[in-house]
Design an enzyme around this catalytic site. Structure first.
Site, PDB file in Angstrom:
ATOM      1  N   GLU A 138       1.058  -1.223   0.054  1.00 53.12           N
ATOM      2  CA  GLU A 138       0.017   0.047   0.039  1.00 53.12           C
ATOM      3  C   GLU A 138       0.806   1.126  -0.123  1.00 53.12           C
ATOM      4  OE1 GLU A 138      -0.055  -2.710   2.190  1.00 53.12           O
ATOM      5  OE2 GLU A 138      -2.208  -3.155   2.685  1.00 53.12           O
ATOM      6  N   GLY A 197       6.366  -1.994  14.681  1.00 57.25           N
ATOM      7  CA  GLY A 197       5.671  -1.042  13.800  1.00 57.25           C
ATOM      8  C   GLY A 197       4.745  -0.227  14.658  1.00 57.25           C
ATOM      9  N   ARG A 198       3.882  -0.875  15.491  1.00 58.36           N
ATOM     10  CA  ARG A 198       2.653  -0.415  16.254  1.00 58.36           C
ATOM     11  C   ARG A 198       3.256   0.530  17.382  1.00 58.36           C
ATOM     12  NH1 ARG A 198       2.592  -5.683  15.581  1.00 58.36           N
ATOM     13  NH2 ARG A 198       2.883  -7.207  17.580  1.00 58.36           N
ATOM     14  N   GLU A 221      -3.206  -6.344  17.388  1.00 61.63           N
ATOM     15  CA  GLU A 221      -2.044  -6.909  16.290  1.00 61.63           C
ATOM     16  C   GLU A 221      -1.095  -7.645  17.644  1.00 61.63           C
ATOM     17  OE1 GLU A 221      -0.850  -5.562  12.443  1.00 61.63           O
ATOM     18  OE2 GLU A 221       0.550  -4.729  13.692  1.00 61.63           O
TER      19      GLU A 221
HETATM   20  O1  F6P Z   1      -0.241  -4.903   9.162  1.00 60.89           O
HETATM   21  C1  F6P Z   1       1.138  -5.506   9.629  1.00 60.89           C
HETATM   22  C2  F6P Z   1       2.384  -4.350   9.378  1.00 60.89           C
HETATM   23  O2  F6P Z   1       3.487  -4.947   9.472  1.00 60.89           O
HETATM   24  C3  F6P Z   1       2.262  -3.591  10.708  1.00 60.89           C
HETATM   25  O3  F6P Z   1       2.534  -4.422  11.983  1.00 60.89           O
HETATM   26  C4  F6P Z   1       2.842  -2.323  10.232  1.00 60.89           C
HETATM   27  O4  F6P Z   1       2.795  -1.333  11.358  1.00 60.89           O
HETATM   28  C5  F6P Z   1       2.433  -2.105   9.190  1.00 60.89           C
HETATM   29  O5  F6P Z   1       2.236  -3.574   8.544  1.00 60.89           O
HETATM   30  C6  F6P Z   1       3.350  -1.306   8.147  1.00 60.89           C
HETATM   31  O6  F6P Z   1       4.540  -1.776   7.913  1.00 60.89           O
HETATM   32  P1  F6P Z   1       5.765  -0.908   7.270  1.00 60.89           P
HETATM   33  O7  F6P Z   1       5.923   0.190   8.445  1.00 60.89           O
HETATM   34  O8  F6P Z   1       6.851  -2.047   7.223  1.00 60.89           O
HETATM   35  O9  F6P Z   1       5.455  -0.519   6.100  1.00 60.89           O
END
Ligand code: F6P
Length: 546
Positions: free
Chosen positions: A218, A272-273, A358
């Site tokens: 995304e 990430g979270r 998560e």
């Molecule tokens: O949804 C899964 C995930 O890995 C989350 O834990 C994370 O915050 C998000 O995707 C975004 O990941 P990235 O910062 O690597 O783009």
């Protein structure tokens, strides 16, 4: 290894539950006039009243016994010491290092590092760069390719690279520099980017591509479209002045075309979270200013210290976590509502949804076996008073038990007329109504002229548990403490439930399947579809109508 529900401490709680389940909060208050002040704890500017819970004097000590039996003390020490507690990924979990004092030291060793190192020193190197960069952008010293100062900042990221920084920016918007517009684009739905960029001048726009891995579908799709949008009006060479990256993946950042001088790093030991305290918070810092961002880190640091050192019975994250366990594992509650009475916290429950669900949405224990007890609840909520006019009906009179946290502030950021008094009157009234309800015999006094047949409909059983968190003002320090409080609450619950709270394998399968489906959707000719008959039919129909 002895399973959690076989522990004598778990069984003691199960026996205690049989004694408490029929007791009413009304009765508990009637028996003890000091309950409202005794069942309270305070730290870092946050006052927690947990008296309106279905607990007696025995409950919290029994829950603390369970925490002790589950090794909570050791687990906390291990996290703060940089041990690799995220065992399925062999990583430390050090969001606490992101807000540690400059002179502190937390040593760990990461996969891509040859030797152990002080994480805190690395954190401050990046924070100092962020402060310098934010100063330049906010003062207008940083110019776009045509020489114009930056007026719009667009953070492109998803999950933890979006929810946390957006929530924190929104929460502290009262402290923001209003002539700098901060936007967040996350959804791969092109409408999100298109609507955000509509009317923006590329020459005044700075993109922050925020992704720990720099491979997330995304984010990369939005980043590429943003780059095309910018290059179309300013030319490809303008990217250097209009794109910065926040990531752990330098090679991918360079491959995208962003100069590493404009990359702000973080590390594999930041989940990430849990990353909004790191460079992931760059958009937040640009919005609210470095001073306020650092004050937010200071509030979190104070909560970290409280969590690490306070006895469990007086420890805010531990108390909230254990009460959550009480309802989740003994009362069978399925969800937990987060109800902030502050419009600035309108993304707070969305952020906590990711952090909590998560982290603790797991059904396999650390021993690799299915757990025989409930783990993370469904987290949800909306700010009051909006929620009162939407879903509170079910909390008051429905058949489900929904424990809730009410979060409110004594002072408003915008003392307009009598608004704040009205807001807070609702805040206090709701927890009172939920706890005490309205017995049938009291219905006529509250709702005069109620016909007898309507009395059951206007009766409130009460006994709905709530926690109240009350603070003076939603300032950066308090906000930092509040967010850290919930992070640690989740940590404690993960320890009790014996799950690995810091991985997220559950998001992987959908990602892999989506890649396969994407190829089928984009193929010039419909390939032979080998999914189930439902998915095959849906994809074929989509191709026909797309
Ligand atoms: O949804 C899964 C995930 O890995 C989350 O834990 C994370 O915050 C998000 O995707 C975004 O990941 P990235 O910062 O690597 O783009």
């Amino acid at each position: 290894m002895i399973q959690r529900n076989e522990l004598p401490q778990w069984q003691a709680l199960a026996a205690h539950f049989e004694q408490v389940r029929e007791r009413h909060i009304r009765e508990l208050f009637a028996a003890d006039s000091s309950r409202g002040s005794r069942y309270a704890a305070e730290a870092c500017g946050l006052y927690l009243d947990y008296s309106k819970n279905r607990i007696t004097d025995e409950t919290l000590p029994l829950l603390v016994d369970l925490a002790d039996a589950c090794g909570l003390r050791q687990a906390i020490d291990d996290m703060f010491a940089g041990a690799h507690i995220n065992r399925t990924e062999d990583r430390a979990v050090l969001h606490v290092a992101l807000r540690a004092a400059r002179q502190a030291s937390i040593v760990t060793r990461a996969e891509d590092e040859p030797a152990p190192y002080n994480t805190v020193a690395k954190v401050w190197e990046v924070l100092d760069r962020m402060v310098e960069f934010a100063g330049k952008v906010r003062s207008g010293e940083w110019r776009g390719a045509t020489g114009k100062p930056i007026r719009n900042v667009v953070n492109i990221g998803i999950g933890g690279s979006d929810l946390g920084p957006k929530m924190a920016y929104e929460a502290l918007k009262a402290y923001s520099q209003r002539d700098l517009r901060i936007e967040f684009v996350s959804n791969v739905d092109g409408s999100h980017l298109a609507e955000t960029l509509r009317g923006m001048d590329p020459a005044e726009t700075l993109f922050i591509i925020c992704s720990k891995t720099f491979t997330t579908q995304e984010t990369m799709a939005n980043a590429e479209s943003a780059r095309n949008w910018l290059a179309l009006s300013l030319g490809g060479a303008a990217v250097a002045k209009h794109f910065v990256a926040v990531s752990t993946a330098a090679a991918e950042v360079r491959a995208f075309g962003i100069d590493l001088a404009n990359m702000f790093g973080f590390w594999e030991w930041v989940g990430g979270r849990y990353s909004l305290w790191s460079a992931v918070g760059l958009a937040t810092m640009l919005g609210i200013g470095p001073e306020n961002f650092l004050a937010m880190l200071g509030g979190a640091r104070e909560m970290d210290e409280h969590f690490r050192t306070a006895p469990f019975g007086e420890n805010l994250p531990v108390i909230l976590a254990l009460l959550g366990v009480w309802y989740n594992n003994f009362f069978g509650a399925e969800s937990h509502a987060i109800l902030p009475y502050d419009q600035y916290l309108h993304r707070f429950s969305a952020h906590l949804q990711q952090v909590d669900m998560e982290s603790n949405g797991k059904s396999v224990g650390k021993d690799g076996r299915p757990v025989a007890w409930q783990t993370g609840p469904v987290i949800w909520g909306e700010p009051g008073t909006n929620g009162q006019h939407a879903f509170y009906q079910l909390i008051h009179q429905g058949t489900k038990l929904i424990p809730a946290d009410f979060i409110g502030f004594c002072q408003s950021q915008n003392p307009v007329g009598g608004h704040h008094a009205k807001l807070m009157a609702n805040f206090f009234a709701q927890t009172e109504a939920l706890a005490f309800g309205l017995p049938a015999e009291e219905v006529p006094a509250t709702f005069p002229k109620t016909p007898a047949e309507l009395v059951p409909h206007k009766t409130f059983a009460g006994n709905r548990p709530t926690n109240t968190l009350l603070a003076a003002k939603l300032d950066p320090h308090t906000m930092g403490a509040l967010m850290a409080l919930y992070e640690h609450r989740i940590f404690v619950q993960g320890v009790i439930w014996n799950v690995f709270s810091f991985d997220q394998w559950g998001v992987q399968l959908g990602k892999v399947l989506a890649q396969k489906v994407l190829a089928e959707i984009e193929a010039a000719k419909l390939p032979e579809l080998k999914h189930d008959s439902s998915t095959n039919t849906l994809i074929a129909r989509f191709r026909k109508l797309a």
